[in-house]
Design an enzyme around this catalytic site. Structure first.
Site, short mmCIF file in Angstrom:
data_model
loop_
_atom_site.label_atom_id
_atom_site.label_comp_id
_atom_site.label_asym_id
_atom_site.label_seq_id
_atom_site.Cartn_x
_atom_site.Cartn_y
_atom_site.Cartn_z
N GLY A 198 0.84 -1.16 -0.14
CA GLY A 198 0.17 -0.08 -0.02
C GLY A 198 0.80 1.21 0.03
O GLY A 198 1.99 1.35 0.43
N GLY A 208 0.39 5.80 0.04
CA GLY A 208 -0.14 7.07 0.07
C GLY A 208 0.56 8.21 0.29
O GLY A 208 1.94 8.09 -0.10
N SER A 209 -0.08 9.47 0.48
CA SER A 209 0.76 10.78 0.58
C SER A 209 1.59 10.79 1.89
O SER A 209 2.80 11.51 1.91
CB SER A 209 -0.35 11.81 0.34
OG SER A 209 -1.00 11.91 1.80
N VAL A 252 3.25 1.09 2.97
CA VAL A 252 3.30 0.01 3.61
C VAL A 252 3.78 -1.02 2.89
O VAL A 252 3.49 -1.59 1.97
CB VAL A 252 1.62 -0.39 3.99
CG1 VAL A 252 1.77 -1.72 5.09
CG2 VAL A 252 1.12 0.85 4.74
N ASP A 296 -11.64 8.47 12.09
CA ASP A 296 -11.61 7.87 10.68
C ASP A 296 -12.08 6.64 10.65
O ASP A 296 -11.30 5.92 9.80
CB ASP A 296 -10.01 8.34 10.28
CG ASP A 296 -9.96 8.16 8.83
OD1 ASP A 296 -11.01 8.35 8.08
OD2 ASP A 296 -8.89 8.15 8.24
#
Length: 1147
Positions: A106, A108-109, A113, A248
């Site tokens: 994974g 993201g910004s 991972v 979240d």
């Protein structure tokens, strides 16, 4: 690890920070030929002093010096310009400590991972790599020119504080993850701060995201969604009870484990809340964000999680989000209005719950307590979703632990230890807290049955200290102290954030301490065992050296050399034996090194059942002294071997284990090779005239040992012209340690078992046999056969599963290679439950392994020409008739389930090891059933029995062979059925319909020859050896062969299909080529093993139809399915046969 203060992951080591804060090349760069070099040792933290450029070899090919100077000058000019920042490449790490990075799962910004694997333990985890925002910002600022005015300085300072706040959130996420301990929250084991990144080691959840699950399966049934919702509610109870709000919660942040449980991840936006205050940070995902967040209204915390929980529940039962629009502004308005459309297929209860959770007004929104107690959440359950909060007690100033405060400081929850101590003392001495504590103890006293109420000095009382200790160590689900109560406020749950963090950190410290104590206890135990073993070895060596007999020295030297380097072998200290034996002279004999088995009870095999024995049951305390008087003991226990767990562990750690595995295939060529002594093994029985074996051994048969033989223990084989088992040893011969050769010769000089061993074993056998006889109501003639089986089991070289006790120990060389490379034979033979343990009468004759040596016949079970007695057919047919009568009975479902519940673990391998599948639409109504697995199994066996299909039950299903008569049916007697419920006319109709499907050209000589050659080519890849039995002969008792022989030759080979069955297994159980190993399909009915297509009467034989029936467990929907797979034979006939079986099953 590199030092963050001295090493940065830069491409060129010649750039160093100047006093002005900008990067500029040093003069050394002009003399260095390496313009761009990868990370050096100094960058990796392996070189602390200044680098000597002249002594270090270049890391890249040399470049032109003039060109290097020009490039360096160009970089210096670029650094002076605002937009000419030096571009810095990051160092990409491939490992961290003992964890090796495998792949990125994974990104993201904030980071990525990666999947990681431990070098030693091979454990799989995931590492979340997050950029250090403040460090990256500082690196960027170093490449920019200095600020020109005061406003620019303030602007940069404000940006820096923002980046520092991002790092604080990351550290807070890591700190909270380390102290949280809940089955539905993903564990965070450790965090490592490097120069440019944070590395967080997480638990690996292999099932994937709930989002992917919803996309694949669509909306869930309400009872499946309820399971997930209860897990989410349990995790939220734990968080809110500790003053933590997630903020979240969404389907992307909910993972599914391989067992189907949910795990909540990503606490990057989580925070600590206080019921007395409000939060002002507005964060979360738009689809799951509460309206008060979009309106920028202050909030307490738990109510935003309730809204998100409601949206998640709506997605689970509907398969879509309640608010959606391409325009974000319109989406905002929809969320603020809170108007939800509920599909018509939803129940009234779930709609009632959702309408209380998805409410715009947070004051009217349901609390978590209301959600947990809602009827829909508890339908089908006897208890509410637990919070898993450990038992706690109210704090007092004396109970505050300095060690816990230090751990809180290390995790950056607090800034000062003493200030925190004063704050805690102030909290626990508040009037409200003291009053709640008093109510808490009063309520606990009433729950525990104490009459007197607790006063303010309850901690000084010994009785109350005992109460506190018992309460803390009790099971939270049983104590009920943390259940919600409208009339009582628990001071240990969410009273204040500081108290909650203190409790969490204290519980984490207690878990670490308990883990450390367990490790220390195991280390001390290992050291004590090692010292005890060394003392035993030293004592045995001393006794052997003091002995003057060269024979004893020769026999004792080899086992002692094997014992020394292996710490897994535990032996009883050698003690002098009594001189009362008539057969041995103990005056000058050394004491025997004999092992007493820790248990004479016979548990289930470790490698055939999921409920295997624990290692603690194997390594129990050993008995001390053995009497030297030889006692007659069954030969079954002459070669008891160690547990497969122990043996495998020892073989992995010894060079001998490697050579043993390599030499398995060639053991038959070395009939006198000795093997090393076995851990926890009983030595063979001392064979003397006074303890003769009560069973006659009229025949002998030499059997080689192969790695493909799934014997849990290897019985001694009786070879022609070998040592007579009744032979009396010499008067002065000594008792030598056990010597096992490949030919398994009987040795007359072997030590004896304990005197009570046979008694206990015989009692257990009699008890098992009596239970089976009572259950099946066998007549007196059958009882005689069973008694003969018990007496004759000593001479049985094959491993009969119906007479093998549970949990027998395995020699290391007799175990399967590994879990991933398991031998197919060791995965097959288990006990069918309904004829619970019916001992077949053919076991008394061994059905071929003890036949005369000069009467060689093809034995399909052993896949070689082994000796088969002439009357083996009679016993086999008798056994099959018994099984037919049992499975042909019309039993009710209740009776089937009762029989299945009485069956021991591992006795029904077809349903004990079903294959789980998630494929949607793979099964149909005809191939799936909502009935329990034992009923499906019984129906399959009954149908196969009625249809006269030979079958074998293996792990995960059945292997079946349909033997068809020849074309010229007039020359052969018609096959009759022995089953009940399928009359002869119906059987003949099926037979005729199948015969009519087959054209005569298919059975032409050319086609048969071509098929025979094809099968032979497949056999060339068989990983076996000639003359090595692939399976024990006991497999006949697990197969159906109720057909009347078609000819005298065929009658002598009534077990002919056994060889085909032994060469096949389910694909997902084993990993070997098991389609067809030889051309045995063509010579099943051939006595001499000649590959012919016609029998003695000149009748052409039809190749059998071989297929597999897999029992599959369909996940989520909770159904049992059957899956057919053709192995060989005519495809059209197989299709018709499978369709007919499915029709008869009526799933």
């Amino acid at each position: 690890m590199p030092n963050p203060n001295t090493a940065d992951y830069l491409v060129n080591p010649n750039f160093r920070t100047s006093k002005g804060g900008s990067l500029s090349p040093t003069p050394e760069a002009f003399n260095d030929t390496r313009v761009a070099a990868p990370a050096t040792l100094r960058m990796m933290g392996k070189q602390s002093g200044p680098r000597n450029d002249q002594q270090q070899a270049p890391l890249m090919p040399p470049a032109d010096i003039k060109q290097g100077k020009e490039q360096a000058a160009q970089r210096q000019n670029d650094a002076s310009r605002p937009n000419g920042a030096v571009e810095l490449r990051q160092f990409h790490r491939r490992s961290l400590g003992d964890w090796e990075f495998l792949e990125t799962v994974g990104a993201g910004s904030m980071g990525k991972v990666k999947l990681v694997k431990h070098r030693q333990t091979k454990e799989i985890c995931v590492i979340k790599i997050v950029n250090r925002a403040s460090k990256a910002y500082l690196h960027k600022q170093h490449s920019l020119p200095s600020p020109k005015n005061e406003s620019e300085i303030l602007e940069r300072q404000k940006r820096l504080e923002k980046e520092i706040a991002r790092d604080k959130r990351t550290v807070r996420e890591a700190s909270l993850g380390q102290i949280l301990y809940h089955p539905h929250i993903c564990r965070l084991f450790e965090m490592c701060t490097m120069s440019n990144h944070f590395y967080m080691l997480f638990e690996y959840v292999s099932g994937g995201q709930l989002l992917d699950y919803i996309i694949q399966h669509g909306s869930l049934k309400e009872h499946h969604a309820r399971k997930f919702a209860r897990g989410i509610a349990s995790a939220l109870q734990y968080l809110h009870a500790n003053n933590i709000v997630h903020r979240d919660l969404k389907i992307e942040n909910i993972m599914i484990s391989s067992s189907g449980e949910i795990k909540i991840i990503d606490f990057g936006l989580s925070n600590i809340f206080d019921y007395r205050k409000q939060l002002h940070t507005f964060c979360g995902s738009l689809y799951f964000a509460a309206p008060e967040l979009l309106k920028a209204q202050p909030y307490t915390g738990p109510e935003v999680d309730i809204w998100s929980f409601g949206i998640v529940l709506y997605v689970l039962v509907c398969g879509k989000v309640p608010f959606d629009d391409e325009n974000s502004s319109i989406l905002h308005e929809k969320i603020k209005k809170g108007k939800v459309d509920y599909p018509s297929h939803l129940s009234i209860e779930v709609i009632s719950l959702l309408t209380r959770m998805i409410v715009v007004d947070p004051l009217r929104r349901a609390t978590l307590k209301n959600v947990v107690e809602h009827p829909w959440m508890n339908r089908g359950y006897d208890f509410k979703a637990p919070s898993y909060v450990p038992n706690r007690v109210p704090l007092t100033p004396e109970m505050i632990d300095s060690q816990v405060l230090k751990e809180m400081y290390r995790l950056e929850f607090i800034d000062d230890i003493e200030d925190t101590r004063r704050s805690l003392i102030r909290l626990v001495t508040e009037k409200e807290y003291i009053q709640l504590s008093q109510e808490y103890w009063d309520k606990l006293s009433n729950a525990k049955g104490l009459s007197s109420s607790l006063n303010n000095n309850y901690l000084n009382s010994t009785a109350q200290q005992t109460l506190i200790q018992n309460h803390i160590t009790s099971n939270p689900s049983q104590s009920g102290y943390n259940e919600p109560d409208s009339n009582f406020e628990d001071p240990t749950l969410a009273y204040h954030p500081l108290l909650s963090i203190y409790h969490l950190v204290s519980e984490m410290v207690a878990r670490k301490l308990a883990k450390l104590q367990r490790r220390q206890a195991l280390a001390l135990q290992a050291q004590a065992q090692q010292r005890q073993q060394q003392q035993q070895v030293a004592l045995g060596t001393k006794v052997a050296l003091n002995n003057n007999s060269p024979d004893i020295m020769t026999k004792m030297r080899s086992p002692q050399k094997e014992v020394v380097p292996n710490p897994g072998i535990f032996q009883v200290p050698a003690i002098g034996t009594s001189g009362t034996s008539n057969n041995t002279n103990t005056s000058n004999k050394p004491p025997l090194h004999v092992m007493v088995p820790p248990k004479l009870t016979i548990p289930e095999q470790a490698h055939t059942s999921p409920t295997s024995r624990k290692s603690s049951d194997i390594h129990t305390e050993l008995n001390g002294v053995l009497k030297s008087t030889p006692v007659p003991v069954s030969g079954e226990y002459q070669q008891r071997s160690a547990s497969p767990v122990v043996g495998e562990h020892q073989e992995k750690n010894t060079i001998g284990g490697i050579f043993r595995r390599i030499s398995q295939s060639g053991q038959s060529q070395h009939p006198t090779r000795q093997q090393e002594p076995l851990p926890e093994r009983e030595p063979p029985t001392y064979m003397s005239k006074s303890n003769e074996i009560s069973i006659k051994v009229p025949k002998s048969h030499s059997r080689t040992i192969s790695d493909y033989i799934p014997s849990a223990r290897r019985y001694p084989s009786y070879v022609p012209n070998s040592v007579d088992v009744k032979q009396k040893p010499a008067k002065n011969t000594t008792i030598a340690p056990p010597i096992r050769s490949v030919s398994q010769k009987q040795n007359s000089d072997l030590p004896a078992l304990p005197q009570n061993a046979e008694l206990i074993v015989q009692k257990q056998r009699q008890k098992l046999l009596q239970e089976n006889l009572d259950k099946l109501q066998i007549n007196d003639n059958d009882n005689n056969n069973v008694n003969a089986v018990v007496d004759g089991i000593n001479n049985d070289n094959s491993d009969h599963y119906l007479s093998v006790p549970k949990g027998r120990k395995l020699h290391p060389s007799a175990r399967a290679k590994s879990v991933g490379h398991a031998r197919r034979e060791s995965l097959k033979f288990t006990r069918p439950p309904i004829p619970a343990a019916l001992p077949p009468s053919d076991m008394t004759n061994d059905n071929g392994f003890l036949g005369e040596a000069n009467k060689e016949r093809y034995n399909p079970v052993s896949s070689n020409f082994s000796t088969v007695p002439e009357d083996s057919t009679t016993y086999s047919n008798d056994t099959n008739n018994r099984l037919t009568s049992v499975y042909s009975q019309e039993l009710t479902e209740k009776q089937i389930l009762e029989e299945a519940s009485k069956a021991p673990p591992g006795s029904m391998p077809s349903i004990d090891y079903p294959k789980s599948m998630f494929l949607k639409g793979f099964f149909s109504v005809q191939t799936t059933s909502s009935k329990p697995l034992p009923i499906v199994r019984h129906n399959i066996i009954s149908v196969l029995t009625r249809m006269n299909i030979d079958f074998k039950e293996v792990k995960g299903g059945f292997i079946c062979v349909q033997q068809r008569p020849s074309i010229e049916t007039a020359a052969v007697p018609v096959i009759t059925t022995t089953g009940v419920g399928l009359d002869s006319g119906k059987a003949m109709d099926l037979q005729n319909s199948l015969d009519s499907q087959l054209s005569s050209s298919y059975h032409s000589t050319a086609s048969s020859a071509s098929r025979n050659s094809s099968i032979k080519r497949q056999g060339s890849y068989k990983r076996g050896q000639n003359n090595i039995p692939l399976t024990p002969l006991a497999t006949n008792t697990h197969q159906r062969n109720s057909s009347i022989p078609m000819s005298p030759n065929y009658g002598n080979q009534s077990n002919g299909t056994s060889g085909e069955l032994s060469s096949m297994s389910l694909d997902y159980v084993q990993q070997q080529d098991d389609i067809l190993t030889t051309s045995r399909a063509q010579n099943i009915n051939n006595v001499n093993g000649q590959t012919e297509q016609t029998n003695t009467s000149g009748i052409k034989e039809r190749p059998p139809i071989k297929f597999e029936i897999h029992i599959v467990k369909v996940r989520i929907v909770g159904l049992a399915g059957v899956h057919f797979k053709k192995v060989s034979g005519n495809t059209w006939l197989y299709k018709e046969l499978a369709s007919y079986i499915l029709k008869e099953l009526n799933l």
